[in-house]
Design an enzyme around this catalytic site. Structure first.
Site, PDB file in Angstrom:
ATOM      1  N   HIS A   1       0.912  -1.131  -0.205  1.00  0.00           N
ATOM      2  CA  HIS A   1      -0.060   0.035  -0.025  1.00  0.00           C
ATOM      3  C   HIS A   1       1.034   1.456   0.081  1.00  0.00           C
ATOM      4  CE1 HIS A   1       1.319  -0.475   4.150  1.00  0.00           C
ATOM      5  NE2 HIS A   1       1.016   0.925   4.258  1.00  0.00           N
TER       6      HIS A   1
ATOM      7  N   HIS B   1       1.716   7.030  -0.823  1.00  0.00           N
ATOM      8  CA  HIS B   1       0.964   6.208  -0.398  1.00  0.00           C
ATOM      9  C   HIS B   1      -0.289   5.948  -1.063  1.00  0.00           C
ATOM     10  CE1 HIS B   1      -0.876   4.498   3.551  1.00  0.00           C
ATOM     11  NE2 HIS B   1       0.320   4.745   3.995  1.00  0.00           N
TER      12      HIS B   1
END
Lengths: 86, 149
Positions: B57, B72
Protein backbone atom coordinates in the site's frame (compact mmCIF):
# COMPACT_ATOMS: atom_id res chain seq x y z
CA UNK A 1 24.05 9.03 27.37
CA UNK A 2 20.39 8.31 28.00
CA UNK A 3 19.08 5.05 26.62
CA UNK A 4 15.75 3.21 26.54
CA UNK A 5 14.66 0.00 24.91
CA UNK A 6 10.95 -0.02 24.21
CA UNK A 7 8.43 -2.20 22.42
CA UNK A 8 6.48 -0.68 19.55
CA UNK A 9 2.82 -1.14 20.39
CA UNK A 10 1.21 0.57 17.41
CA UNK A 11 -0.59 -1.96 15.25
CA UNK A 12 0.90 -0.48 12.09
CA UNK A 13 4.38 -0.35 13.61
CA UNK A 14 6.43 2.82 13.41
CA UNK A 15 4.73 4.02 10.23
CA UNK A 16 2.22 6.65 9.22
CA UNK A 17 0.90 8.55 12.24
CA UNK A 18 3.20 7.11 14.92
CA UNK A 19 6.25 7.65 12.71
CA UNK A 20 5.27 11.22 11.87
CA UNK A 21 4.54 12.07 15.51
CA UNK A 22 7.77 10.41 16.62
CA UNK A 23 9.94 12.29 14.11
CA UNK A 24 8.18 15.59 14.74
CA UNK A 25 8.81 15.28 18.47
CA UNK A 26 12.46 14.27 17.97
CA UNK A 27 13.02 17.12 15.51
CA UNK A 28 11.95 19.73 18.04
CA UNK A 29 14.76 18.70 20.39
CA UNK A 30 18.06 20.60 20.17
CA UNK A 31 20.06 17.41 20.82
CA UNK A 32 20.86 14.38 18.66
CA UNK A 33 18.65 11.34 19.15
CA UNK A 34 18.82 7.97 17.44
CA UNK A 35 16.90 4.75 17.28
CA UNK A 36 18.04 1.27 16.35
CA UNK A 37 16.75 -2.25 16.13
CA UNK A 38 18.58 -5.02 18.01
CA UNK A 39 21.95 -5.52 16.34
CA UNK A 40 21.28 -2.77 13.81
CA UNK A 41 22.99 0.52 13.18
CA UNK A 42 21.42 3.57 14.83
CA UNK A 43 19.64 6.06 12.57
CA UNK A 44 18.54 9.61 13.24
CA UNK A 45 15.16 9.85 14.94
CA UNK A 46 14.78 13.25 13.24
CA UNK A 47 14.56 11.76 9.74
CA UNK A 48 11.21 10.43 8.55
CA UNK A 49 13.04 8.77 5.68
CA UNK A 50 15.38 6.94 8.08
CA UNK A 51 12.53 5.92 10.37
CA UNK A 52 10.36 4.60 7.51
CA UNK A 53 13.35 2.77 6.02
CA UNK A 54 14.06 1.11 9.38
CA UNK A 55 10.60 -0.47 9.03
CA UNK A 56 9.85 -1.16 12.69
CA UNK A 57 6.90 -3.53 13.01
CA UNK A 58 4.34 -3.96 15.75
CA UNK A 59 5.85 -5.79 18.72
CA UNK A 60 9.49 -5.10 17.78
CA UNK A 61 11.91 -3.56 20.26
CA UNK A 62 13.80 -0.41 19.47
CA UNK A 63 16.56 1.28 21.42
CA UNK A 64 16.49 5.05 21.74
CA UNK A 65 19.62 7.01 22.59
CA UNK A 66 20.19 10.69 23.24
CA UNK A 67 22.86 12.75 24.92
CA UNK A 68 22.74 16.23 26.34
CA UNK A 69 20.41 18.48 28.22
CA UNK A 70 16.86 17.16 28.32
CA UNK A 71 17.85 13.73 26.99
CA UNK A 72 15.91 11.80 29.66
CA UNK A 73 12.75 13.85 29.14
CA UNK A 74 13.00 13.50 25.38
CA UNK A 75 13.35 9.72 25.58
CA UNK A 76 10.42 9.61 28.01
CA UNK A 77 8.27 11.39 25.46
CA UNK A 78 9.45 9.30 22.50
CA UNK A 79 8.94 6.09 24.51
CA UNK A 80 5.40 7.19 25.26
CA UNK A 81 4.69 7.70 21.54
CA UNK A 82 5.92 4.24 20.52
CA UNK A 83 4.04 2.66 23.45
CA UNK A 84 0.71 4.00 22.24
CA UNK A 85 -1.46 1.36 20.63
CA UNK A 86 -3.08 3.66 18.08
CA UNK B 1 16.84 19.54 -8.31
CA UNK B 2 14.47 16.57 -8.42
CA UNK B 3 11.41 16.47 -10.64
CA UNK B 4 8.72 14.36 -8.98
CA UNK B 5 6.18 12.81 -11.33
CA UNK B 6 2.65 11.58 -10.73
CA UNK B 7 2.61 7.92 -9.62
CA UNK B 8 -1.01 7.63 -10.77
CA UNK B 9 -3.30 9.53 -13.10
CA UNK B 10 -6.29 11.39 -11.76
CA UNK B 11 -7.42 14.64 -10.16
CA UNK B 12 -4.82 16.52 -8.11
CA UNK B 13 -6.40 17.56 -4.80
CA UNK B 14 -3.46 18.71 -2.65
CA UNK B 15 -2.37 17.31 0.70
CA UNK B 16 -4.82 19.48 2.62
CA UNK B 17 -7.72 17.45 1.22
CA UNK B 18 -6.39 14.07 2.31
CA UNK B 19 -8.74 12.58 4.93
CA UNK B 20 -5.89 11.85 7.34
CA UNK B 21 -4.43 14.67 9.44
CA UNK B 22 -0.95 13.13 9.35
CA UNK B 23 -0.82 13.86 5.63
CA UNK B 24 -3.20 16.83 5.53
CA UNK B 25 -1.07 18.75 8.07
CA UNK B 26 2.09 17.76 6.18
CA UNK B 27 3.43 15.98 9.27
CA UNK B 28 5.04 13.37 7.05
CA UNK B 29 6.37 16.10 4.78
CA UNK B 30 5.33 18.52 2.04
CA UNK B 31 3.90 17.33 -1.26
CA UNK B 32 0.53 16.88 -2.87
CA UNK B 33 -2.12 14.22 -3.41
CA UNK B 34 -4.02 12.67 -6.30
CA UNK B 35 -7.53 11.22 -6.43
CA UNK B 36 -6.74 8.36 -8.79
CA UNK B 37 -8.85 7.44 -11.79
CA UNK B 38 -11.22 4.68 -10.72
CA UNK B 39 -9.87 1.95 -12.93
CA UNK B 40 -7.37 -0.87 -12.42
CA UNK B 41 -3.90 0.45 -13.00
CA UNK B 42 -0.25 0.47 -12.09
CA UNK B 43 1.26 2.99 -9.71
CA UNK B 44 4.70 4.06 -10.90
CA UNK B 45 7.87 5.42 -9.34
CA UNK B 46 7.79 9.19 -8.80
CA UNK B 47 11.57 9.59 -9.33
CA UNK B 48 14.65 7.75 -10.58
CA UNK B 49 16.18 5.86 -7.70
CA UNK B 50 16.14 2.81 -5.50
CA UNK B 51 13.08 1.34 -3.81
CA UNK B 52 14.19 1.35 -0.18
CA UNK B 53 10.80 0.37 1.22
CA UNK B 54 8.03 -1.46 -0.54
CA UNK B 55 4.73 -2.30 1.08
CA UNK B 56 1.69 -3.27 -0.98
CA UNK B 57 0.00 0.00 0.00
CA UNK B 58 3.01 2.35 0.09
CA UNK B 59 6.55 2.72 -1.17
CA UNK B 60 9.58 4.94 -0.77
CA UNK B 61 12.03 5.63 -3.60
CA UNK B 62 15.35 7.34 -2.83
CA UNK B 63 17.31 9.13 -5.53
CA UNK B 64 21.09 9.11 -5.86
CA UNK B 65 21.19 12.44 -4.00
CA UNK B 66 19.55 10.79 -0.96
CA UNK B 67 16.16 12.41 -1.38
CA UNK B 68 13.27 10.11 -0.61
CA UNK B 69 9.72 10.31 -1.94
CA UNK B 70 6.84 8.44 -0.33
CA UNK B 71 3.84 7.27 -2.35
CA UNK B 72 0.89 6.12 -0.26
CA UNK B 73 -1.83 4.22 -2.14
CA UNK B 74 -5.00 5.15 -0.32
CA UNK B 75 -5.69 5.98 3.32
CA UNK B 76 -5.74 3.32 6.05
CA UNK B 77 -4.92 0.81 3.33
CA UNK B 78 -2.33 -0.83 5.58
CA UNK B 79 -5.35 -2.56 7.15
CA UNK B 80 -6.06 -4.34 3.86
CA UNK B 81 -2.86 -6.31 4.46
CA UNK B 82 -1.93 -6.32 0.80
CA UNK B 83 -5.27 -7.51 -0.52
CA UNK B 84 -6.01 -5.84 -3.84
CA UNK B 85 -2.36 -4.90 -4.42
CA UNK B 86 0.22 -6.74 -6.52
CA UNK B 87 3.91 -5.90 -6.37
CA UNK B 88 5.57 -5.32 -9.75
CA UNK B 89 9.02 -4.57 -8.33
CA UNK B 90 11.06 -5.60 -5.29
CA UNK B 91 12.65 -3.75 -2.42
CA UNK B 92 16.17 -2.77 -3.42
CA UNK B 93 15.32 -2.52 -7.13
CA UNK B 94 16.54 0.45 -9.09
CA UNK B 95 13.67 2.10 -10.92
CA UNK B 96 13.19 4.97 -13.32
CA UNK B 97 10.56 7.65 -12.86
CA UNK B 98 7.42 6.25 -14.46
CA UNK B 99 8.32 2.59 -13.96
CA UNK B 100 5.47 0.44 -12.53
CA UNK B 101 5.85 -0.54 -8.86
CA UNK B 102 2.43 -1.74 -7.65
CA UNK B 103 -0.70 -2.86 -9.49
CA UNK B 104 -3.99 -1.97 -7.81
CA UNK B 105 -7.59 -0.98 -8.36
CA UNK B 106 -8.65 2.30 -6.74
CA UNK B 107 -12.33 1.46 -7.32
CA UNK B 108 -11.94 -1.72 -5.27
CA UNK B 109 -10.28 0.23 -2.44
CA UNK B 110 -13.19 2.66 -2.49
CA UNK B 111 -15.71 -0.20 -2.55
CA UNK B 112 -13.98 -1.56 0.57
CA UNK B 113 -14.86 1.72 2.30
CA UNK B 114 -11.50 3.44 2.11
CA UNK B 115 -10.24 6.50 0.32
CA UNK B 116 -7.90 5.59 -2.56
CA UNK B 117 -6.36 9.09 -2.55
CA UNK B 118 -2.59 9.00 -3.08
CA UNK B 119 -0.36 11.36 -1.08
CA UNK B 120 3.03 11.95 -2.73
CA UNK B 121 5.40 13.29 -0.09
CA UNK B 122 8.95 14.67 -0.10
CA UNK B 123 10.51 13.09 3.01
CA UNK B 124 12.67 15.30 5.26
CA UNK B 125 12.12 18.24 2.89
CA UNK B 126 12.21 21.68 4.46
CA UNK B 127 9.10 23.79 4.09
CA UNK B 128 9.61 25.87 0.98
CA UNK B 129 11.92 23.33 -0.67
CA UNK B 130 9.23 22.41 -3.18
CA UNK B 131 8.19 24.51 -6.12
CA UNK B 132 5.61 24.32 -8.89
CA UNK B 133 3.50 22.07 -6.66
CA UNK B 134 0.29 21.07 -8.40
CA UNK B 135 -2.72 21.37 -6.10
CA UNK B 136 -5.55 21.00 -8.60
CA UNK B 137 -6.43 19.90 -12.11
CA UNK B 138 -6.01 16.63 -13.91
CA UNK B 139 -2.68 14.86 -14.13
CA UNK B 140 -1.62 11.95 -16.27
CA UNK B 141 0.55 9.23 -14.82
CA UNK B 142 4.24 10.12 -15.19
CA UNK B 143 3.61 13.85 -15.68
CA UNK B 144 5.42 16.40 -13.50
CA UNK B 145 3.80 16.93 -10.09
CA UNK B 146 6.29 19.18 -8.29
CA UNK B 147 9.95 20.16 -8.15
CA UNK B 148 12.22 19.64 -5.18
CA UNK B 149 14.92 22.34 -5.26
Amino acid sequence: MAERTVRVESEVGLHARPAATFVQTASKAPIDVTLSKAGGAPVSAKSILAVLALDVRHGEQITLRAEGEGAEELLDELSRIVSETK
Amino acid sequence: MTVVVAPVGGAVVGLANVPDPVFAQAMVGPGTAIEPDREPGEAVSPIDGKIIKLHPHAYVVVGDDGRGVLVHLGIDTVQLKGEGFRLLAAEGDRVSAGQPVVAWDPAAIEAAGRSPVCPVVALDAQAGALSDVQESGQVTRGAELFRWE
